[in-house]
Motif scaffolding. Structure first.
Motif, short mmCIF file in Angstrom:
data_model
loop_
_atom_site.label_atom_id
_atom_site.label_comp_id
_atom_site.label_asym_id
_atom_site.label_seq_id
_atom_site.Cartn_x
_atom_site.Cartn_y
_atom_site.Cartn_z
N GLY A 64 40.72 44.98 18.34
CA GLY A 64 39.29 45.04 18.61
C GLY A 64 38.49 45.69 17.50
N VAL A 65 38.96 46.84 17.00
CA VAL A 65 38.18 47.53 15.97
C VAL A 65 38.21 46.77 14.65
CG1 VAL A 65 38.46 49.80 17.03
CG2 VAL A 65 40.12 49.04 15.30
N ALA A 68 35.79 43.90 15.23
CA ALA A 68 34.43 44.44 15.36
C ALA A 68 33.91 44.97 14.03
CB ALA A 68 34.41 45.55 16.41
N THR A 80 27.18 43.22 18.09
CA THR A 80 28.61 43.54 18.19
C THR A 80 28.87 44.57 19.28
OG1 THR A 80 28.90 43.09 15.82
CG2 THR A 80 30.64 44.33 16.92
N ALA A 84 30.97 44.05 22.84
CA ALA A 84 32.11 44.91 23.17
C ALA A 84 31.91 45.60 24.52
CB ALA A 84 32.30 45.95 22.06
N MET A 113 40.88 45.87 23.48
CA MET A 113 40.13 45.11 22.48
C MET A 113 38.62 45.30 22.66
SD MET A 113 42.31 41.55 22.44
CE MET A 113 41.10 40.75 21.40
N GLY A 117 36.33 48.18 20.61
CA GLY A 117 35.52 47.42 19.67
C GLY A 117 34.11 47.95 19.51
N GLY A 339 35.81 50.27 11.00
CA GLY A 339 36.90 49.59 11.69
C GLY A 339 38.25 50.04 11.21
#
Length: 410
Positions: A64-65, A68, A80, A84, A113, A117, A339
């Protein structure tokens, strides 16, 4: 003007909207606090399987990160974070309704995720909104909001669990949705106009991969995160193993948030004129000592004392590390740098319960907590040696950002 003589400016109003949304979200963050206990008591999972589920959440967070971070730079901060948080709210309900082991594992992966994110766009928003000279103070105040919410959640979750664990999932989903709505209504897009935007986007990953100063910073954070996340992974199991009730764990761990709520304003003033690159190694050592002393804890008072000690290190670590991260991140790559940094936390979310559970099963509590001490001391030594290089890189990135800003106005 030297930093020590600069008068602090007022933090932007948009920053306070991000701050409020984060407080609302964290005040309902019940599930993360009691997930290990929920899985072992309500669903009958073994400690190792519960650790695996937490690890899958961390794995999902890593995915996820990373995604993102790219979306934050390419698509924008605001869309974004809304994607999330909105997804996390829906998935929280799904996980609470899941009963089978495969469904819970898939749900934990997907929730990781979505929920994690939100980290890169929120961090990039703050870096966009707050001038470099005020970022240390801004991140300290932001960290205070996170822990005010955590303290509230820790206390309320212990009582809410009495009406059924599903209540925790539903309340968590509701506060996450409320935070998303607040951002949707009140926050504008903060991504700055970029110079030579397309060229920078093509070379972004190569630039990050070659940034040895930043990668070393991320590696140090991974070591500290492996230690810190034991408070959610193995600490509740250690306390239950000593015959203490889940509600006792909730009260003891709430000391973490309470101390931060009461002490972070003082720490903010203490750190106002300190060099973040030198605060980081001190904080890592204090965190390590606090977790190391958990090897001696068997009563609520002892556990509470160790929590207060490593919380002191956390109060020093979080704002200084966040300010360093913002300073090390090129303006047009803030999302991806955020991220990559968040990826270290997600890797730790997977590794901490997995390794912690394995060490605890094979070697016992003493080896686990002394191992935490060792990892933190390694991180402290590494950070101390790397401090001059980090400060040089922050100065270079700040100068480059100022040049880009001037060129963008032409």
């Amino acid at each position: 003007m030297p930093r020590s003589l600069q008068k602090p400016s007022r933090l932007p109003g948009q920053f306070w909207i991000v701050w409020t949304a984060t407080l609302v979200n964290r005040a309902g963050g019940f599930v993360g606090i009691f997930l290990t206990i929920y899985l072992t008591t309500e669903r009958g999972f073994s400690e190792s399987v519960a650790g695996l589920v937490l690890g899958l959440y961390g794995l999902g967070g890593a995915i996820g990160v990373t995604a993102a971070g790219h979306l934050t730079d390419r698509w924008g901060r605001r869309p974004t974070v809304l994607l999330a948080m909105g997804s996390a709210s829906a998935l929280m309900v799904c996980l609470g309704l899941a009963h089978s082991r495969p469904a819970i594992m898939v749900g934990a992966l997907a929730l990781g995720m979505a929920a994690e994110g939100a980290r890169p766009p929120l961090g990039a928003m703050i870096a966009d909104l707050v001038p470099a000279t005020d970022r240390g103070r801004a991140f300290s105040v932001y960290f205070w909001a996170i822990n005010l919410g955590f303290a509230t959640a820790a206390v309320l979750a212990g009582f809410a669990a009495g009406s059924g664990y599903l209540t925790l999932f539903l309340a968590d989903a509701a506060t996450t949705a409320a935070a998303a709505i607040l951002i949707a209504v009140k926050i504008r897009e903060t991504r700055p106009a970029l110079v030579e935007h397309h060229q920078e986007q093509r070379s972004g990953l190569r630039t990050l991969a070659r940034d040895r100063v930043f990668l070393g910073f991320v590696a140090c954070n991974l070591l500290v995160a492996l230690v810190m996340l034991q408070h959610m992974a193995m600490l509740p199991l250690a306390m239950i193993g000593d015959g203490l009730a889940p509600r006792t764990f909730g009260i003891v761990i709430a000391l973490n948030g309470v101390l931060i709520v009461l002490g972070q304003p003082l720490v903010t003033r203490l750190l106002a004129n300190r060099r973040e690159a030198l605060v980081a190694p001190v904080s890592a050592a204090v965190i390590g000592v606090g977790f190391g002393l958990t090897a001696l804890a068997h009563t609520p008072v002892w556990y509470g004392a160790t929590v207060l000690l490593w919380t002191t290190g956390e109060m020093l670590n979080a704002p200084s590390t966040a300010a360093l991260l913002a300073g090390l991140s090129p303006v047009d790559m803030r999302g991806r740098y955020q991220g990559a940094y968040s990826l270290s936390w997600q890797a730790a979310s997977f590794l901490a319960p997995t390794l912690g559970g394995t060490v605890r099963d094979l070697a016992g509590n003493t080896a686990l907590w002394l191992g935490c001490l060792g990892l933190a001391l390694v991180a402290a030594a590494w950070s101390l040696l790397a401090a001059p290089a980090r400060e040089r890189r922050v100065a270079a990135v700040t100068a480059a950002a100022e040049r880009q800003h001037e060129l963008a106005k032409i």
